[in-house]
Design a protein around this motif. Structure first.
Motif: not given
Length: 109
Positions: A38-40, A65-66, A71-75, A84-89
């Protein structure tokens, strides 16, 4: 005799510590695989939006930044929260989650 016993105890403690560290790394790696894809995907979206001047420099910086926060939350093992954060981005840069292969969130904000 006490030196040999001390050496064995030290080796045993060191071995236990190394195994514990490796086990933690393996567990964290399995949690982050879903986030990595998802990050990629989000990173490519941000780059494409930048190249086509769809988003401003400030929006791009905020998205990056988000992403670091996600990434930190996932780690930390909170994969669903990170996704969910990635979806908001994706929503913030105007991407359609359906086109990204994700169902839109039905959660009420």
């Amino acid at each position: 005799m006490t030196t040999t016993l001390s050496q064995h105890a030290l080796r045993s403690a060191l071995t236990t510590a190394i195994l514990a560290a490796l086990t933690g790394t393996v567990a964290a790696g399995s949690f982050t695989r879903g986030c990595a894809a998802r990050d990629m995907q989000i990173l490519k979206m941000v780059e494409q939006s930048e190249n086509s001047n769809v988003i401003s420099t400030d929006q791009s910086r905020d998205a990056m930044l988000t992403m670091m926060h996600a990434r930190i939350v996932c780690h930390e093992g909170y994969v669903m929260d990170a996704l969910a954060i990635y979806d908001k981005i994706a929503q913030s840069i105007g991407a359609n989650p359906i086109l990204l292969g994700r169902k839109p969130s039905t959660e009420i904000q």
